[in-house]
Scaffold this motif. Structure first.
Motif, PDB file in Angstrom:
ATOM      1  N   MET A  81       9.802  14.566   6.626  1.00 52.11           N
ATOM      2  CA  MET A  81      10.853  14.315   7.610  1.00 52.11           C
ATOM      3  C   MET A  81      10.266  14.122   9.003  1.00 52.11           C
ATOM      4  SD  MET A  81      13.712  16.970   6.292  1.00 52.11           S
ATOM      5  CE  MET A  81      15.298  16.196   6.421  1.00 52.11           C
ATOM      6  N   LEU A  82       9.206  14.835   9.315  1.00 51.19           N
ATOM      7  CA  LEU A  82       8.552  14.678  10.613  1.00 51.19           C
ATOM      8  C   LEU A  82       7.934  13.285  10.743  1.00 51.19           C
ATOM      9  CD1 LEU A  82       7.863  16.078  13.267  1.00 51.19           C
ATOM     10  CD2 LEU A  82       5.751  16.878  12.191  1.00 51.19           C
ATOM     11  N   VAL A  83       7.292  12.819   9.685  1.00 50.72           N
ATOM     12  CA  VAL A  83       6.740  11.457   9.694  1.00 50.72           C
ATOM     13  C   VAL A  83       7.858  10.446   9.878  1.00 50.72           C
ATOM     14  CG1 VAL A  83       5.619   9.698   8.260  1.00 50.72           C
ATOM     15  CG2 VAL A  83       4.662  11.998   8.389  1.00 50.72           C
ATOM     16  N   ALA A  84       8.963  10.619   9.167  1.00 46.64           N
ATOM     17  CA  ALA A  84      10.104   9.710   9.299  1.00 46.64           C
ATOM     18  C   ALA A  84      10.653   9.734  10.722  1.00 46.64           C
ATOM     19  CB  ALA A  84      11.194  10.087   8.301  1.00 46.64           C
ATOM     20  N   GLU A  85      10.728  10.917  11.309  1.00 41.75           N
ATOM     21  CA  GLU A  85      11.224  11.055  12.682  1.00 41.75           C
ATOM     22  C   GLU A  85      10.295  10.355  13.676  1.00 41.75           C
ATOM     23  OE1 GLU A  85      13.930  12.056  15.476  1.00 41.75           O
ATOM     24  OE2 GLU A  85      14.132  12.581  13.366  1.00 41.75           O
ATOM     25  N   ILE A  86       8.994  10.505  13.489  1.00 40.04           N
ATOM     26  CA  ILE A  86       8.028   9.863  14.379  1.00 40.04           C
ATOM     27  C   ILE A  86       8.123   8.350  14.265  1.00 40.04           C
ATOM     28  CG2 ILE A  86       5.549   9.499  14.739  1.00 40.04           C
ATOM     29  CD1 ILE A  86       5.215  12.523  14.045  1.00 40.04           C
ATOM     30  N   VAL A  87       8.282   7.847  13.045  1.00 41.51           N
ATOM     31  CA  VAL A  87       8.437   6.400  12.856  1.00 41.51           C
ATOM     32  C   VAL A  87       9.699   5.902  13.550  1.00 41.51           C
ATOM     33  CG1 VAL A  87       8.882   4.611  11.125  1.00 41.51           C
ATOM     34  CG2 VAL A  87       7.078   6.295  10.742  1.00 41.51           C
ATOM     35  N   MET A  88      10.793   6.642  13.408  1.00 44.70           N
ATOM     36  CA  MET A  88      12.049   6.246  14.045  1.00 44.70           C
ATOM     37  C   MET A  88      11.916   6.260  15.569  1.00 44.70           C
ATOM     38  SD  MET A  88      15.152   7.423  15.614  1.00 44.70           S
ATOM     39  CE  MET A  88      14.902   9.139  15.423  1.00 44.70           C
ATOM     40  N   MET A  89      11.299   7.320  16.096  1.00 45.94           N
ATOM     41  CA  MET A  89      11.092   7.404  17.545  1.00 45.94           C
ATOM     42  C   MET A  89      10.206   6.262  18.046  1.00 45.94           C
ATOM     43  SD  MET A  89      12.477   9.858  19.315  1.00 45.94           S
ATOM     44  CE  MET A  89      13.002  11.533  19.325  1.00 45.94           C
ATOM     45  N   ALA A  90       9.167   5.939  17.286  1.00 47.59           N
ATOM     46  CA  ALA A  90       8.265   4.857  17.681  1.00 47.59           C
ATOM     47  C   ALA A  90       8.989   3.511  17.692  1.00 47.59           C
ATOM     48  CB  ALA A  90       7.063   4.805  16.746  1.00 47.59           C
ATOM     49  N   MET A  91       9.831   3.292  16.692  1.00 44.52           N
ATOM     50  CA  MET A  91      10.579   2.034  16.654  1.00 44.52           C
ATOM     51  C   MET A  91      11.569   1.948  17.814  1.00 44.52           C
ATOM     52  SD  MET A  91      11.127   1.811  12.531  1.00 44.52           S
ATOM     53  CE  MET A  91      12.365   0.544  12.608  1.00 44.52           C
ATOM     54  N   GLY A  92      12.262   3.047  18.085  1.00 44.64           N
ATOM     55  CA  GLY A  92      13.188   3.072  19.206  1.00 44.64           C
ATOM     56  C   GLY A  92      12.482   2.917  20.537  1.00 44.64           C
TER      57      GLY A  92
ATOM     58  N   GLY B  88      15.276  18.783  20.239  1.00 44.88           N
ATOM     59  CA  GLY B  88      16.437  18.773  19.350  1.00 44.88           C
ATOM     60  C   GLY B  88      16.122  18.195  17.980  1.00 44.88           C
ATOM     61  N   ASP B  89      15.339  17.127  17.957  1.00 44.48           N
ATOM     62  CA  ASP B  89      14.978  16.519  16.681  1.00 44.48           C
ATOM     63  C   ASP B  89      14.070  17.431  15.864  1.00 44.48           C
ATOM     64  OD1 ASP B  89      16.544  14.359  17.222  1.00 44.48           O
ATOM     65  OD2 ASP B  89      14.894  13.004  17.724  1.00 44.48           O
ATOM     66  N   LEU B  90      13.162  18.144  16.510  1.00 41.67           N
ATOM     67  CA  LEU B  90      12.313  19.094  15.789  1.00 41.67           C
ATOM     68  C   LEU B  90      13.144  20.226  15.192  1.00 41.67           C
ATOM     69  CD1 LEU B  90       9.151  19.367  18.061  1.00 41.67           C
ATOM     70  CD2 LEU B  90       9.299  18.372  15.780  1.00 41.67           C
ATOM     71  N   ILE B  91      14.132  20.682  15.929  1.00 41.93           N
ATOM     72  CA  ILE B  91      15.019  21.723  15.409  1.00 41.93           C
ATOM     73  C   ILE B  91      15.801  21.201  14.205  1.00 41.93           C
ATOM     74  CG2 ILE B  91      17.084  23.094  15.929  1.00 41.93           C
ATOM     75  CD1 ILE B  91      15.951  23.324  18.820  1.00 41.93           C
ATOM     76  N   LYS B  92      16.337  19.996  14.310  1.00 41.57           N
ATOM     77  CA  LYS B  92      17.103  19.429  13.200  1.00 41.57           C
ATOM     78  C   LYS B  92      16.233  19.213  11.965  1.00 41.57           C
ATOM     79  CE  LYS B  92      18.909  16.214  15.865  1.00 41.57           C
ATOM     80  NZ  LYS B  92      19.646  15.014  16.298  1.00 41.57           N
ATOM     81  N   VAL B  93      15.013  18.730  12.165  1.00 40.22           N
ATOM     82  CA  VAL B  93      14.105  18.523  11.032  1.00 40.22           C
ATOM     83  C   VAL B  93      13.780  19.859  10.376  1.00 40.22           C
ATOM     84  CG1 VAL B  93      11.748  17.850  10.429  1.00 40.22           C
ATOM     85  CG2 VAL B  93      13.138  16.333  11.813  1.00 40.22           C
ATOM     86  N   GLY B  94      13.517  20.871  11.187  1.00 36.48           N
ATOM     87  CA  GLY B  94      13.219  22.189  10.636  1.00 36.48           C
ATOM     88  C   GLY B  94      14.380  22.775   9.859  1.00 36.48           C
ATOM     89  N   LEU B  95      15.580  22.657  10.410  1.00 36.92           N
ATOM     90  CA  LEU B  95      16.764  23.154   9.700  1.00 36.92           C
ATOM     91  C   LEU B  95      17.000  22.414   8.391  1.00 36.92           C
ATOM     92  CD1 LEU B  95      19.290  23.693  12.623  1.00 36.92           C
ATOM     93  CD2 LEU B  95      18.350  25.441  11.111  1.00 36.92           C
TER      94      LEU B  95
ATOM     95  N   PRO C 139       9.843  23.356   1.217  1.00 33.89           N
ATOM     96  CA  PRO C 139      10.179  23.192   2.640  1.00 33.89           C
ATOM     97  C   PRO C 139       9.053  22.604   3.489  1.00 33.89           C
ATOM     98  CG  PRO C 139      10.776  25.386   1.882  1.00 33.89           C
ATOM     99  CD  PRO C 139      10.051  24.723   0.763  1.00 33.89           C
ATOM    100  N   VAL C 140       7.819  23.007   3.253  1.00 33.05           N
ATOM    101  CA  VAL C 140       6.716  22.515   4.093  1.00 33.05           C
ATOM    102  C   VAL C 140       6.459  21.035   3.833  1.00 33.05           C
ATOM    103  CG1 VAL C 140       4.267  22.774   4.622  1.00 33.05           C
ATOM    104  CG2 VAL C 140       5.682  24.801   4.275  1.00 33.05           C
ATOM    105  N   LYS C 141       6.440  20.654   2.567  1.00 36.29           N
ATOM    106  CA  LYS C 141       6.230  19.242   2.234  1.00 36.29           C
ATOM    107  C   LYS C 141       7.384  18.391   2.761  1.00 36.29           C
ATOM    108  CE  LYS C 141       3.443  19.788  -1.925  1.00 36.29           C
ATOM    109  NZ  LYS C 141       3.379  19.504  -3.369  1.00 36.29           N
ATOM    110  N   LEU C 142       8.605  18.887   2.596  1.00 37.93           N
ATOM    111  CA  LEU C 142       9.762  18.140   3.081  1.00 37.93           C
ATOM    112  C   LEU C 142       9.744  18.037   4.602  1.00 37.93           C
ATOM    113  CD1 LEU C 142      12.345  16.656   2.346  1.00 37.93           C
ATOM    114  CD2 LEU C 142      13.547  18.842   2.462  1.00 37.93           C
ATOM    115  N   PHE C 143       9.367  19.129   5.290  1.00 33.81           N
ATOM    116  CA  PHE C 143       9.257  19.087   6.745  1.00 33.81           C
ATOM    117  C   PHE C 143       8.266  18.014   7.178  1.00 33.81           C
ATOM    118  CE2 PHE C 143       7.284  20.269  10.751  1.00 33.81           C
ATOM    119  CZ  PHE C 143       8.390  20.457  11.554  1.00 33.81           C
ATOM    120  N   ASN C 144       7.120  17.947   6.498  1.00 34.74           N
ATOM    121  CA  ASN C 144       6.118  16.942   6.853  1.00 34.74           C
ATOM    122  C   ASN C 144       6.640  15.527   6.652  1.00 34.74           C
ATOM    123  OD1 ASN C 144       4.214  18.836   7.635  1.00 34.74           O
ATOM    124  ND2 ASN C 144       3.361  19.001   5.577  1.00 34.74           N
TER     125      ASN C 144
END
Length: 82
Positions: A25-36, A60-67, A18-23
């Motif tokens: 997914m968080l990187v992927a989310e940050i990249v997506m947010m930066a592109m948007g 909301g995105d942090l909650i979804k990534v955590g879940l 879970p911790v590695k996957l969270f990291n």
């Protein structure tokens, strides 16, 4: 791009931790947010794009990534059982 990042992590077995996957997914989310943000900044300016295109979605995105990061390894552990 997000799928490539998370897929890369899953190929290395991070989808079982879970911790590695969270990291990942968080990187992927940050990249997506930066592109948007970059695209929206070209259209309406950086201040408005940050205010209306990024900030409302952070919690909301942090909650979804955590879940997702906690559910994926749990599902993998269920699938291992006979």
């Amino acid at each position: 791009v997000m799928a490539a990042i998370v897929g890369w992590a899953a190929d290395r077995g991070w989808d079982r931790h879970p911790v590695k996957l969270f990291n990942a997914m968080l990187v992927a989310e940050i990249v997506m947010m930066a592109m948007g943000f970059a695209w929206l900044a070209l259209l309406i300016g950086p201040e408005k794009s940050w205010q209306f295109g990024v900030v409302p979605f952070i919690v909301g995105d942090l909650i979804k990534v955590g879940l997702a990061a906690s559910l994926v390894p749990a599902v993998w552990s269920l699938l291992k059982r006979p």
